[in-house]
Every structure is written in C-alpha cells, then in structure tokens.
Design a protein around this motif. Structure first.
Motif, short mmCIF file in Angstrom:
data_model
loop_
_atom_site.label_atom_id
_atom_site.label_comp_id
_atom_site.label_asym_id
_atom_site.label_seq_id
_atom_site.Cartn_x
_atom_site.Cartn_y
_atom_site.Cartn_z
N ALA A 173 54.06 41.19 51.59
CA ALA A 173 53.87 42.55 51.09
C ALA A 173 52.72 42.60 50.09
CB ALA A 173 55.15 43.06 50.44
N ALA A 174 52.63 41.60 49.24
CA ALA A 174 51.58 41.57 48.23
C ALA A 174 50.20 41.31 48.81
CB ALA A 174 51.90 40.52 47.17
N LEU A 175 50.14 40.58 49.90
CA LEU A 175 48.85 40.14 50.45
C LEU A 175 48.40 40.90 51.68
CD1 LEU A 175 49.43 36.28 50.11
CD2 LEU A 175 47.90 37.68 48.70
N HIS A 176 49.17 41.90 52.11
CA HIS A 176 48.92 42.45 53.44
C HIS A 176 47.59 43.17 53.60
CE1 HIS A 176 50.48 46.27 51.72
NE2 HIS A 176 49.80 46.85 52.69
N ASP A 177 46.94 43.55 52.51
CA ASP A 177 45.63 44.21 52.61
C ASP A 177 44.48 43.32 52.17
OD1 ASP A 177 46.33 46.62 53.75
OD2 ASP A 177 46.64 47.65 51.85
N THR A 178 44.73 42.05 51.94
CA THR A 178 43.68 41.19 51.39
C THR A 178 42.62 40.78 52.41
OG1 THR A 178 45.02 39.20 51.73
CG2 THR A 178 45.15 40.26 49.55
N TYR A 179 42.88 41.08 53.68
CA TYR A 179 41.79 40.89 54.65
C TYR A 179 41.80 42.02 55.69
CZ TYR A 179 45.44 38.23 57.31
OH TYR A 179 46.58 37.81 57.97
N ASP A 180 42.21 43.19 55.25
CA ASP A 180 42.22 44.37 56.12
C ASP A 180 40.79 44.71 56.55
OD1 ASP A 180 42.24 47.13 57.04
OD2 ASP A 180 44.22 47.30 56.14
N GLU A 181 40.62 44.94 57.85
CA GLU A 181 39.28 45.22 58.38
C GLU A 181 38.71 46.53 57.86
OE1 GLU A 181 40.77 47.20 62.64
OE2 GLU A 181 39.88 45.22 62.59
N LEU A 233 50.78 34.99 57.04
CA LEU A 233 49.67 35.53 57.81
C LEU A 233 50.14 36.09 59.15
CD1 LEU A 233 46.80 32.96 57.13
CD2 LEU A 233 47.51 34.95 55.78
N TYR A 234 51.17 35.49 59.74
CA TYR A 234 51.71 36.01 61.00
C TYR A 234 52.19 37.45 60.81
CZ TYR A 234 54.60 36.57 65.16
OH TYR A 234 55.15 37.04 66.33
N ILE A 235 52.91 37.70 59.73
CA ILE A 235 53.38 39.06 59.46
C ILE A 235 52.20 40.00 59.30
CG2 ILE A 235 54.52 40.53 57.75
CD1 ILE A 235 56.43 38.18 57.20
N ILE A 236 51.23 39.62 58.48
CA ILE A 236 50.08 40.48 58.22
C ILE A 236 49.31 40.78 59.50
CG2 ILE A 236 47.89 40.66 56.97
CD1 ILE A 236 49.17 38.88 54.79
N ASP A 237 49.16 39.77 60.34
CA ASP A 237 48.38 39.94 61.58
C ASP A 237 49.06 40.87 62.58
OD1 ASP A 237 46.44 38.23 60.64
OD2 ASP A 237 47.17 36.48 61.75
N ASN A 238 50.37 41.04 62.47
CA ASN A 238 51.11 41.77 63.51
C ASN A 238 51.86 42.99 63.02
OD1 ASN A 238 50.80 39.93 66.01
ND2 ASN A 238 51.40 38.50 64.40
N MET A 239 51.62 43.42 61.78
CA MET A 239 52.41 44.51 61.22
C MET A 239 51.73 45.87 61.25
SD MET A 239 52.05 43.75 57.10
CE MET A 239 52.38 45.44 56.53
N SER A 240 50.44 45.92 61.40
CA SER A 240 49.73 47.19 61.22
C SER A 240 49.99 48.15 62.37
CB SER A 240 48.23 46.96 61.07
OG SER A 240 47.65 46.63 62.32
N TRP A 241 49.84 49.42 62.06
CA TRP A 241 50.01 50.46 63.07
C TRP A 241 48.98 50.30 64.19
CZ3 TRP A 241 47.14 54.75 64.84
CH2 TRP A 241 47.86 55.67 65.61
N ASN A 253 61.86 39.46 58.49
CA ASN A 253 60.93 39.45 57.35
C ASN A 253 59.76 40.40 57.60
OD1 ASN A 253 62.46 37.38 56.15
ND2 ASN A 253 61.28 35.80 57.22
N GLY A 254 59.18 40.28 58.77
CA GLY A 254 58.03 41.13 59.11
C GLY A 254 58.40 42.59 59.23
N ARG A 255 59.57 42.87 59.77
CA ARG A 255 59.99 44.26 59.92
C ARG A 255 60.20 44.93 58.56
NH1 ARG A 255 63.09 41.83 64.09
NH2 ARG A 255 65.04 42.00 62.90
N ILE A 256 60.68 44.16 57.59
CA ILE A 256 60.85 44.71 56.25
C ILE A 256 59.51 45.02 55.62
CG2 ILE A 256 61.62 44.16 53.90
CD1 ILE A 256 63.93 42.56 55.17
N VAL A 257 58.56 44.10 55.73
CA VAL A 257 57.22 44.34 55.17
C VAL A 257 56.56 45.52 55.86
CG1 VAL A 257 54.95 43.34 54.70
CG2 VAL A 257 56.98 41.89 54.59
N GLN A 258 56.68 45.58 57.16
CA GLN A 258 56.11 46.68 57.92
C GLN A 258 56.69 48.01 57.47
OE1 GLN A 258 57.15 47.38 62.21
NE2 GLN A 258 54.99 46.84 62.53
N ASP A 259 58.00 48.07 57.31
CA ASP A 259 58.65 49.30 56.85
C ASP A 259 58.17 49.69 55.46
OD1 ASP A 259 60.09 49.61 59.16
OD2 ASP A 259 62.04 49.14 58.27
N ALA A 260 58.09 48.72 54.56
CA ALA A 260 57.68 49.02 53.20
C ALA A 260 56.26 49.58 53.16
CB ALA A 260 57.77 47.75 52.34
#
Length: 222
Positions: free
Chosen positions: A63-71, A99-107, A121-128
């Motif tokens: 959750a904390a890192l999910h935008d640290t390499y957003d395109e 990184l797996y969560i970050i790579d696969n969570m975006s809309w 884990n990923g579904r929770i981060v995606q929801d948040a």
C-alpha cells in the motif's frame, strides 16, 4: 488464521518504507502525493481488521509503495521499479510479493493489460487504493489530475468514451468530468472485500450526486 502481529523489525522497516515513499511522492501535484498514500495505508489497516488470514506487513508495504513506479508519475517506470526493489533489498525485505501486488492491482492493468490474479493481500491493497478514487476525496483528486494535465473540466459536446486500450485511457485530450464515467463510476463494482464494498457504496453515491449537480449547474438547470 489471525492477522499477524508486526514485530519491531517490521515496524522499523515500514517506517523506512514510508520515508522512502515520501522522498518520491511528497511534491506530486496530480493527486498521487504522500497524503494519498497515507489514506490508502490507513484504509488497508481498516480492511485488515475484518479480513483474517492476510499478511499485514506485505499489505502495508505494498500500500505504501504502490505508486513509487507508476507510469503516470515516472518517465522511466522500469528504472523506478528497480529503485523500489533495490530499496527493499537494502532493508532486508523480499520485494517479490510486494512488487507482484503493485504490478497487478491497477485498474488499467486489469482492464487493458494482462494482470495476474491477486491473493487476499493484493485484493486488500487494491480495494484500499480504489476507495481513494471513489467519493469526495476522489473528486478533488480527479480535478487535481485534470489541472495538472491541462484538461478542460467539462464540455457537453465531448462524450465519454468506451475505452478499448491503455493508449485511449492515457489520452489527455479528454474532459475531467468524463473520467468519472470512463473509470470512477466503474470502481465500486470491482471492489473485492465486504468492508470495501460497504464503504464504496456510500462514496459512489456521493460522486454521482456531485456529477449530476455539476452538469445541472453548468446547464443552468439548478
């Protein structure tokens, strides 16, 4: 299984992760600054209280890192991703599940890409993260992004699109209000957890009311 209790080492690692994130995102003006991250982390904590069996550390780190390499934010996402991975390794954290969560969570990855399935884990981060794109705060973030990219707020002659690919989605020649129809109004249906669905329902209702009122005032009907 109950959510894990974070140990002192993990708490210290999360502090370092938060500081790393702030160095990258504190000055963002597009709605993806550190305050957005702080809200996503806080929402992830809230969902964690109701979702048993999740790995609390992985959820909060992602959750904390999910935008640290957003395109959308970095000219070279691959380089930014390596920077995030190297940082995690430097504090003795395995980057792979994060990184797996970050790579696969975006809309966009789920809508136009080949996103892989997320575990709890990923579904929770995606929801948040998606909940911060639904509701009153989401309205402000959407207009901030529009201002940053010189989008006009609204033009009744420019209709929302049925987006077919990421190139269309990233096209800045669009109105800010259409973004609600093209993406934000679709997010509630994509939420995973019961807690997120309950929160999202109220927030989605607010966004619809806002857009309806905006258009009515624009057309002098209100």
């Amino acid at each position: 299984m109950e959510n894990m209790v974070l140990n002192p080492l993990q708490l210290n690692q999360l502090d370092k992760i938060h500081n790393f994130m702030k160095t990258l995102l504190d000055h963002d003006q597009s709605g993806h600054d550190s305050s957005h991250i702080d809200r996503v982390v806080a929402m992830a904590r809230k969902i964690l209280k109701q979702e048993k069996g999740a790995d609390e550390f992985v959820v909060l780190a992602a959750a904390a890192l999910h935008d640290t390499y957003d395109e959308k934010l970095f000219a070279n996402p691959a380089s930014a991703k390596r920077r995030t991975a190297d940082f995690l390794l430097s504090i003795q954290v395995d980057p792979k599940p994060i990184l797996y969560i970050i790579d696969n969570m975006s809309w966009s990855a789920n809508t136009f890409g080949q996103a892989k399935p997320l575990d709890l884990n990923g579904r929770i981060v995606q929801d948040a993260d998606r909940l911060d794109a639904i509701g009153a705060v989401a309205v402000i973030r959407t207009f901030k992004y529009g201002f940053k990219h010189n989008r006009i707020d609204y033009d009744p002659n420019i209709l929302p699109r049925d987006l077919q690919n990421k190139a269309e989605y990233r096209n800045d020649k669009q109105t800010t209000l259409n973004h609600f129809y093209e993406k934000l109004f679709k997010l509630q249906a994509s939420l995973n957890t019961p807690a997120a669905k309950q929160i999202g329902q109220k927030r989605d209702h607010f966004m619809h009311e806002f857009v309806d009122e905006y258009i009515a005032e624009y057309e002098s009907k209100a």
